[in-house]
Design a protein around this motif. Sequence first.
Motif, short mmCIF file in Angstrom:
data_model
loop_
_atom_site.label_atom_id
_atom_site.label_comp_id
_atom_site.label_asym_id
_atom_site.label_seq_id
_atom_site.Cartn_x
_atom_site.Cartn_y
_atom_site.Cartn_z
N ARG A 1 -8.65 -5.84 4.25
CA ARG A 1 -8.94 -5.76 2.84
C ARG A 1 -9.37 -7.11 2.27
NH1 ARG A 1 -7.04 -4.39 -2.33
NH2 ARG A 1 -8.84 -5.05 -3.51
N LEU B 1 -5.11 -2.72 7.17
CA LEU B 1 -4.91 -3.08 5.76
C LEU B 1 -5.28 -4.54 5.50
CD1 LEU B 1 -1.51 -1.29 5.06
CD2 LEU B 1 -3.78 -0.57 4.35
N TYR C 1 0.81 -1.22 0.00
CA TYR C 1 0.00 0.00 0.00
C TYR C 1 0.84 1.27 0.00
CZ TYR C 1 -4.31 -2.55 0.54
OH TYR C 1 -5.37 -3.39 0.32
#
Length: 554
Positions: free
Chosen positions: A482, A479, A435
């Motif tokens: 996700r 994250l 990311y």
Amino acid sequence: MGAKIRFLPTEVVGKIAAGEVIERPASVVKELVENSLDAGSGVVTVEIEEGGKRRISVMDDGEGMVGGDALLALERHATSKVYDEGDLNAIKTLGFRGEALPSVAAVSRLSLITRTHDELSGTRVLVEGGQVRGVEEIGTPPGTRVEVEDLFYNVPARQKFLRGVQGEMAHIIEVITRMALIHSAVGFVLKHNKRVLFNLPPTNEERSRIKVILGKDVVSQLVAVQGSNRFGDIRGWATVPTYVRGSSKGIYIYVNGRYIRDKLISHAVSEAYRRFIPAKMYPVVILFLSIPFSEVDVNVHPAKMEVRFRRGEEIHRLVSDSLKGVLSHPHAARSYEISEIREETAPYSVPSSLAPGAEMIPSPLWRMVGQLKGTYLVVEGDEGVMIIDQHAAHERILYERVKRSLQGGRIAQQPFLIPQPIEVKREEKELLIEYRAELVKVGLELEEFGDRTVAVQSIPSFLQGEDLQLLLEALSEELAERGKGDTVEQVLDRICVFLACRGAIKANRRLQEEAVRSLLRDWEEIAQPSTCPHGRPLFVKWSWRELEGWFRRG
Ligand code: ADP
Ligand code: MG
């Protein structure tokens, strides 16, 4: 209308069943490595290409199979581990359903090469989409090698749900980590695209295995846990309360040799730590429970990640009592006191948007009257009186700011003169790097700095003074969500919420009048929203008319 019910073709049955066990490359790795462990291997070598989407190979030096067994192993419900119903009540191996190999074979091109230690040559079986394409005798060292290519080539729907290479790799690393933590006596090698990601030598010292995996910082904070009651035994490791993490990912729970996810046990862990560490902070614990087979059912979930306890409360008590035992041990207790003092005297840094440097143009609409419980601001204006939750308000302001920076706006950044190396777990690192481009936009610049380290080059300046390690751990936890079907936008939005929450001024802080003025002005600038990014109300307001009504004035 004629009869409408028909049997499904075998091929379709195979794909459906595979869907339950094989979700992504990491599930293949898990099943194959479990087989290698069941086969008594000393070293297991896992080679991955393109996050496992192109190729997964698991090689071991275990007992191997004779030719006939190699073919049988690929049949559904064929297993050497459970022979009758009685065996089901005393499962000692990781596998027992005889489903893994046929499931993987149904959705890939698979080759199985195997040889026992007594035989002079081995066998190779090739399977494509569940169909055996060839069997031959082959020269090979004793042990087994399974190669899986083009996973889901015949299930495009599945393929679509796979993540990027780094994301799938993060899952694979996590799966191997879980197994490597409990099998210290087995060596594990993991390679990705020919690069060695890790090489864990076999060891008799559990702590040294933990050290290679979780880092020396963690190991130096571990104390041994031990306990038992009528319903089971527990042993393992737990960090002293001075060590905390922003994510619960350091909690590893095993029941009868199997890594599991279990709400009951996680709850017992948090309960044991609750008195010692702040809310939303987590310890690192690695707990091995042995529960008599009559007390636990492992046959609940196709991937065997969940179990069912017959007497949940007793297991809960076993875990939380044993942990509380070591946490209130003098050594642990002493370190706790130290941390408490440190916390109290820690210098409080004023969040940058409230810092003196910020422009101090007073809010034209609202004026501070006072502060309640160090948490709520009382302000008055032409419209009436308001009580504002200072954390929620600041959080909202930062949220809007980060959001804007994602859409191309600028955000104040605090660069580090020397990039700060921060040790995280491998899969956390993989996620952060995945990311990177998005994180740069919100002012967080970092780069890969070795196997388990990222170097942080700058942070959004409102996060000045934050513990970078906790920050990165918690961030990668966000994250990781996700994977659960969120879109990139949703993940980015959560990053914004998360950073804002981290950076926002906390409750129980005395604020100077200037800081409050600046806060109010910022809040007006974003059109006085009424909720924080989590949706909680940000203020309550009474008009002067209402107030006067209470006192029968006006
Ligand atoms: P299960 O593990 O549930 O028995 P699998 O489909 O995973 O089912 O494997 C089927 C059988 O193949 C196992 O029971 C075992 O006898 C054999 N087998 C699979 N992998 C290996 C291996 N790496 N080494 C030796 N035998 C294996
Ligand atoms: Mg198996």
